[in-house]
Design an enzyme around this catalytic site. Structure first.
Site, PDB file in Angstrom:
ATOM      1  N   CYS A  86     -14.553  -8.273 -14.166  1.00  0.00           N
ATOM      2  CA  CYS A  86     -13.400  -7.938 -14.995  1.00  0.00           C
ATOM      3  C   CYS A  86     -12.301  -7.294 -14.154  1.00  0.00           C
ATOM      4  O   CYS A  86     -11.688  -7.941 -13.330  1.00  0.00           O
ATOM      5  CB  CYS A  86     -13.851  -7.048 -16.165  1.00  0.00           C
ATOM      6  SG  CYS A  86     -12.619  -6.915 -17.474  1.00  0.00           S
ATOM      7  N   HIS A 203     -18.699  -9.725 -18.567  1.00  0.00           N
ATOM      8  CA  HIS A 203     -19.416  -8.536 -18.100  1.00  0.00           C
ATOM      9  C   HIS A 203     -20.922  -8.760 -18.092  1.00  0.00           C
ATOM     10  O   HIS A 203     -21.593  -8.430 -19.077  1.00  0.00           O
ATOM     11  CB  HIS A 203     -19.128  -7.371 -19.046  1.00  0.00           C
ATOM     12  CG  HIS A 203     -17.776  -6.763 -18.884  1.00  0.00           C
ATOM     13  ND1 HIS A 203     -17.522  -5.734 -18.011  1.00  0.00           N
ATOM     14  CD2 HIS A 203     -16.596  -7.037 -19.486  1.00  0.00           C
ATOM     15  CE1 HIS A 203     -16.247  -5.388 -18.080  1.00  0.00           C
ATOM     16  NE2 HIS A 203     -15.648  -6.174 -18.965  1.00  0.00           N
ATOM     17  N   GLU A 205     -23.121  -7.007 -16.691  1.00  0.00           N
ATOM     18  CA  GLU A 205     -23.835  -5.720 -16.786  1.00  0.00           C
ATOM     19  C   GLU A 205     -23.983  -5.255 -18.229  1.00  0.00           C
ATOM     20  O   GLU A 205     -24.807  -4.392 -18.526  1.00  0.00           O
ATOM     21  CB  GLU A 205     -23.127  -4.663 -15.921  1.00  0.00           C
ATOM     22  CG  GLU A 205     -21.934  -3.969 -16.543  1.00  0.00           C
ATOM     23  CD  GLU A 205     -20.658  -4.806 -16.613  1.00  0.00           C
ATOM     24  OE1 GLU A 205     -20.716  -6.035 -16.361  1.00  0.00           O
ATOM     25  OE2 GLU A 205     -19.587  -4.243 -16.952  1.00  0.00           O
TER      26      GLU A 205
END
Ligand code: ADP
Ligand code: MG
Lengths: 237, 745, 87, 87
Positions: A86, A203, A205
């Site tokens: 990002c 994302h 994560e």
């Protein structure tokens, strides 16, 4: 292996990347302050999401001047694996480590939602453990993720197989409807020519535990662990 | 100096209040002192109209670590942790400049939370607007949403929930209430106190400008000549600055160099210094010439009253200054030593060597005026409470009502809104917006917290006492639906002009209702906010108390949302309908009426219902739960289906009502204390036994599956609609207001 | 000295913000507005003695920070010799 | 006809964007840049026959949509009679 998570003053997904690397994956991880000039012997570098310097001007525009970016650039030039997520991706673009730039989303709004990306290439340290064509359900959360590059650049990216992740629909087709932000060729993530630097808007994560709705992102972190173990990426010290 | 009536009026002070000031000081105040009194004694800071009522609320309980009186409340959630939370309004600024007004509202409530030593981990918001048919309202609405997103997203705190309703009374006075929750070590809560003579007072954060010094507090002719150009009433937020402050302050708090800390919110440097001194029973001396200033030529008056955002005031132990300055420096923040703690109990403001104000701190806080304002039952009530269905036009078909309700903006999906909020950052969000109460897990423990904000202004308008109870019940029911035990609440009371006896009556009755419900449901109120004068041209908004309830889930892996999970599951209705249409969305949307009395609330049943939900979810019996609110049973059932691709069929008892109104009362009546749950079909008996033990009606009414929403009343099918037609009505209703016809190429 | 820097997206780059503004103007009845491009505008207060020095500095700032050459171009004006309507 | 609308925060309104840019310029060594204010810049293509008509339309668009008079002011330029450096 050890992850270096770079922390800019406005990073806000730094702890999330750290949590995924350290607690979900069980690897070593360390925060690196943006003013630091050492990556502490890490095997892989993550530039996390957030708003590095407030990003009022342009996402990533100021972050590229942080002292740590010289180290990241050296690390990347030596073949070390670097992942920009990002805002981290936006910084890699501004720093010239990846080609192109980001425009405002086509909707002109911030968008936070799950999307589907297709893994186009598996010969990068962050997609090694994926199957080619595998579809991953991962969230996006950005206002400027509309990837743009000059047509010649896009052509080169495609012919050099540098598009690593692409927005697709549930059938795997890169349709306009599946494209959340207007990115050219539905590009969600790409790598450099050396293939060791990868940036993506979604994302991973945030998608490492089923309780959060998806664990599809974990494979990207597993990939880099595997590639470090196999020695398929340079160890930079 | 002689103070004219006009000057007093511009300071919002009465002659009587001025007399008290002179008496307390033993002399006439200086202009700066007058300014300080005016803001500290303002309704906003002093709660002078509301305090006598708020005092009656239940604020204690075994889990309460901090009740009202500090920057935020705190409750014990086990594992040595505290949940710190509060709600605040930013209504008026959000009308003037929707984006910045809402953004700075978010910034303010976040500061209240980290000021307590807690790391903010979740935001919610409760919003009210006029009709989306009006361009002005659309602009306010989209600006407010973008402002909330702009601030929360960039600082990296997820917005995990909220609620929005639309009513014409809010057209010129939208409500923007923002709730924030943070986590702190139970023993590490930090307070806004100044103590220890000689300790250093520090200023850190953004520079001070002339922002937010309100017209009402302008003092002299000289001041007036400076054009309003110079005094923007709207502040611009800087989330990046706040992120730096947040991280740096949390780091400073880990040292023991800090005595106390407070953000400069409303009334800025004035309220932070006075309140800290007053709480610590100490005095404070500051030199305004040392305050970092954004503009030239600012007077002490302006510096003291400025409401520039993103500023903090700290008291640091003597000898530890360098350490604190170093931490701030690492975050590129310049902490400035602007004064000292003293022993004399005075707030002394100097401008260089000159003393410009010297006021006993307690005279600004504890000794501020309090009023028991006159109250009168509003004249509208008798008429409004009369609902005679027989005089209304015959209702349209259930199918048409159903479709119109699903597309009504107050009921429709709010995805257009929460898609703009980063609701996942920090990777704790277990239940995302749109799925019921927001649920965040607490990393490092097994637990999770469920959060909900609710309030139905129509019900409060029709009966403030019952309406306020319904607000508490609904917010608590929502967290219970996720499987959480409600453990604490905060409230934001949005009302009209308290100087009007009918408004004061609404307010007082609503606070009474809050107290009754919170006591019965055992939910202490640990803080809140009052927003009065929400009026346009003498017309008040619907009286709107918003409740923010925090619930605790022991096992984060056992959380449920609103959506049905598996084909074939049994649909069970908890509670039973009474066909109450008073104040309903049905009456508003179909007949354009806000009439009748709100639904009856049985607090014993409500409390038992929460216990059933908590144990039913914890034991894995309940697979999904969704409470019946606006739109009643039918809308709730449809919402359980949306997003799952599965329909449902149910048969509920048909209710008696005035001729022709039976089906709509049964389907769309808004009787309280009802929840639709889904249960594995072979565990229904087990679940019903549990419900019986707790005295909660639990009726198996149908099952999940198919591609239609079918409802029969007493065996007769009254609604049978394809899911594929219903869902877009609901999911795209708000988008449709913003669909712009494409420009012709 | 005052320098103004206008940063706009290159003509070949799609401008989502400008397009949205144009659409909004059309719904408001401004049909005569055929096209809108949105950019950024900076006013720099520069400590410089000549217009040329100020211009050079502003250009350097734009090259380094204010504009991203991949998508944007910029234009600089220095001094107060610009006709204007202030409102 | 081309109209340019510059929207800036009123002088007394805090401009976090400008402040951040100024700080970044200082770290990059641009000490001569004393202050930065950031604003929005719109180029409108207007179907109008006179400069005055275009200006009127642009002002109306600014009043209605492009600027919020509470915190922002705007300035309009119409025509092509502006000295400039393009890059
Ligand atoms: N409706 C309410 N119920 C209970 N406590 C309240 C209510 N409104 C305000 N309070 C309490 O009064 C105190 C002052 O509130 P407020 O002025 O909003 O704080 P701040 O100074 O942070 O703006 C707080 O401790 C708050 O919790
Ligand atoms: Mg406060």
């Amino acid at each position: 292996m050890k992850f270096a998570i770079v922390v800019f003053p406005g990073s806000n997904c730094d702890h999330d990347a750290y949590h995924a690397a350290k607690h979900v994956l069980g690897q070593d991880a360390e925060f690196i302050w943006h003013k630091d000039t050492s990556l502490q012997g890490a095997d892989a570098v993550v530039l996390p999401g957030g708003f590095a310097h407030g990003d009022y001007l342009r996402t990533g525009a100021i972050a590229r001047f942080s002292p740590v970016m010289q180290e990241v650039t050296k690390f990347a030039a030596a073949g070390g694996p670097v992942l920009g997520i990002c805002n981290g991706f936006q910084i890699l673009l501004e720093a010239g480590l990846l080609p192109g730039a980001m425009l405002r989303n086509r909707s002109v709004k911030f968008q936070c939602e799950h999307v589907i990306v297709k893994v186009e290439q598996t010969d990068t340290p962050f997609s090694l453990a994926c199957d080619r064509g595998q579809r991953l359900r991962i969230p996006i959360a950005h206002g400027e993720g509309n990837y743009y590059a000059e047509p010649e650049v896009v052509e080169r990216l495609e012919s050099h197989r540098q598009v690593v992740f692409r927005y697709v629909d549930t059938n795997g087709a890169p349709t306009p409807e599946a494209n959340p932000n207007g990115s050219v060729n539905n590009i969600a993530g790409l790598c450099n020519e050396g293939r060791n630097v990868v940036g993506l808007m979604p994302h991973p994560e945030r998608a490492c535990e089923l309780s959060l709705g998806s664990a599809d992102g974990l494979v990207m972190f597993e990939s880099v662990v595997q590639s470090v173990a196999q020695g398929t990426v340079a160890t930079v010290r | 100096m002689t103070i004219s009536d006009e000057v007093l009026q511009r300071h919002g002070l009465t002659r009587d209040e001025y007399g008290r000031i002179v008496e307390m000081l033993g002399r006439e105040p200086t202009l700066t002192e007058l300014g300080i009194y005016s803001v500290m004694w303002s309704e906003h800071c002093s709660y002078k109209s509301s305090k006598v009522h708020l005092k009656t609320l239940p604020t204690t309980g075994t889990r309460v670590l901090q009740g009202p009186g500090e920057n935020a409340g705190a409750v014990d959630i086990g594992d040595g942790l505290a949940a710190v939370f509060k709600i605040e309004s930013h209504n008026h600024p959000s009308f003037i400049e929707p984006y910045q007004g809402a953004a700075t509202g978010v910034g303010g409530i976040i500061r209240d939370i980290f000021t307590m030593g807690a790391r903010p981990i979740a935001l919610l918001n409760s919003l009210r607007f006029g009709s989306l048919d009006e361009a002005l309202v659309r602009r306010t609405f989209s600006g407010v949403v973008a402002g909330i997103a702009g601030y929360g997203n960039s600082i990296g705190i997820p917005t995990v929930g909220g609620e929005i309703a639309f009513d014409e009374t809010y057209t010129g006075n939208p409500l923007v209430n923002v709730f924030c929750l943070g986590l702190a070590g139970k023993d590490e809560i930090i307070k806004g106190v100044a103590s220890g003579a000689g300790n250093a007072v520090y200023y850190v954060g953004a520079k001070t400008g002339r922002d937010g010094i309100h017209g009402a507090t302008m003092a002299s002719a000289e001041f007036d000549e400076r054009s309003s150009e110079k005094r923007p009433a709207v502040q611009v937020g800087d989330p990046f600055m706040e992120k730096l402050l947040l991280e740096a302050c949390l780091e400073v708090m880990k040292t023991d160099a800090l005595v106390g800390i407070q953000d400069m919110g409303a009334a800025g440097l004035t309220s932070s210094s006075c309140e800290m001194a007053s709480r610590g029973g100490a005095g404070v001396e500051i030199d305004v010439s040392l305050v970092p200033q954004r503009e030239t030529g600012m007077t002490p008056y302006e510096i003291m009253l400025s409401e520039s955002q993103e500023r903090m005031l700290l008291v640091v132990k003597r000898g530890r200054e360098a350490e604190v300055e170093r931490i701030f420096g690492r975050w590129d923040l310049h902490a400035v030593h602007i004064g000292e703690v003293t022993t004399d109990g005075l707030v002394r403001v100097k401008n260089g060597a000159e003393v410009v104000a010297e006021i006993p701190a307690s005279s600004l806080t504890d000794a501020a005026p309090q009023y028991r304002r006159p109250m009168a039952k509003p004249a509208y009530l008798a008429e409004a409470q009369q609902l005679n269905l027989a005089t209304l036009a015959a209702p349209p078909s259930p199918s048409e009502v159903f479709r119109r309700l699903l597309a009504s903006p107050s009921i429709a999906s709010k995805r257009w809104v929460y898609r703009q909020y980063d609701h996942m950052v920090r990777t704790n969000t277990v239940v995302t917006p749109g799925m019921g109460a927001g649920v965040v897990r607490v990393k490092g423990t097994q637990r999770a917290l469920a959060l909900s904000v609710d309030g139905n202004g129509r019900f409060v308008y029709l009966d403030p006492f019952v309406g306020a109870q319904l607000a508490v019940a609904e917010a608590a029911r929502n967290v219970a639906c996720a499987g959480a035990q409600p453990i604490g609440a905060t409230n934001c009371l949005n009302f009209g002009n308290p100087e009007r006896p009918e408004i004061m009556w609404q307010f007082a009755r609503a606070v009474e209702g809050l107290g009754v419900a919170c006591r019965a449901l055992d939910i202490p109120i640990t803080g809140g906010n009052v927003s009065l004068y929400n009026e346009t041209d003498g017309k008040s908004v619907l009286p709107t108390p918003i409740l923010g309830v925090v619930g605790l889930i022991e096992d984060a892996t056992k959380v449920v949302g609103r959506s049905f999970r598996d084909e074939g599951d049994a649909v069970v209705l908890l509670g039973s309908g009474r066909g109450e249409l008073g104040g309903s969305e049905y009456l508003k949307v179909i007949h354009g009426l806000v009439k009748g009395v709100p639904p009856v609330l049985d607090l014993d049943l409500e409390s038992a219902l929460h216990r059933l939900l908590v144990s039913g979810v914890a034991s894995g019996l309940i697979k999904s739960a969704h409470d019946c609110s606006e739109g009643g049973f039918a809308v709730t059932l449809a919402e359980c289906c949306f997003g799952t691709g599965m329909g449902a069929a149910a048969d509920i008892p048909g209710l008696e009502a005035v001729a022709g109104f039976g089906p709509v009362a049964t389907l769309f009546g808004e009787t309280a204390s009802r929840v639709i749950v889904s249960v594995d079909s072979d565990r229904v008996a087990e679940f019903q036994a549990l419900a019986r033990a707790l005295n909660v009606p639990a009726t198996a009414i149908g099952q999940v599956g198919g591609d239609r929403v079918r409802i029969a009343t007493s065996g007769e099918v009254v609604l049978d609609e394809p899911l594929a037609e219903l869902e877009p009505l609901w999911s795209e209703a708000i988008d449709r207001y913003f669909a712009i016809p494409r420009a012709v190429a | 000295m005052r320098a103004r820097v206008f940063v706009t997206l290159k003509p070949s780059v799609f401008d989502p913000q400008g397009t949205t503004v144009a659409e909004a103007l059309h719904t408001l009845g401004f049909d005569a507005v055929k096209d809108v491009r949105q950019g950024k505008y900076f006013e720099l207060d520069i400590d410089a003695t000549t217009v040329e020095a100020a211009r050079r500095l502003a250009a350097e700032a734009a090259d380094k920070l204010l504009a991203n050459p991949v998508i944007e171009s910029y234009r600089i004006e220095v001094g107060t010799d610009v006709k204007e309507t202030v409102r």
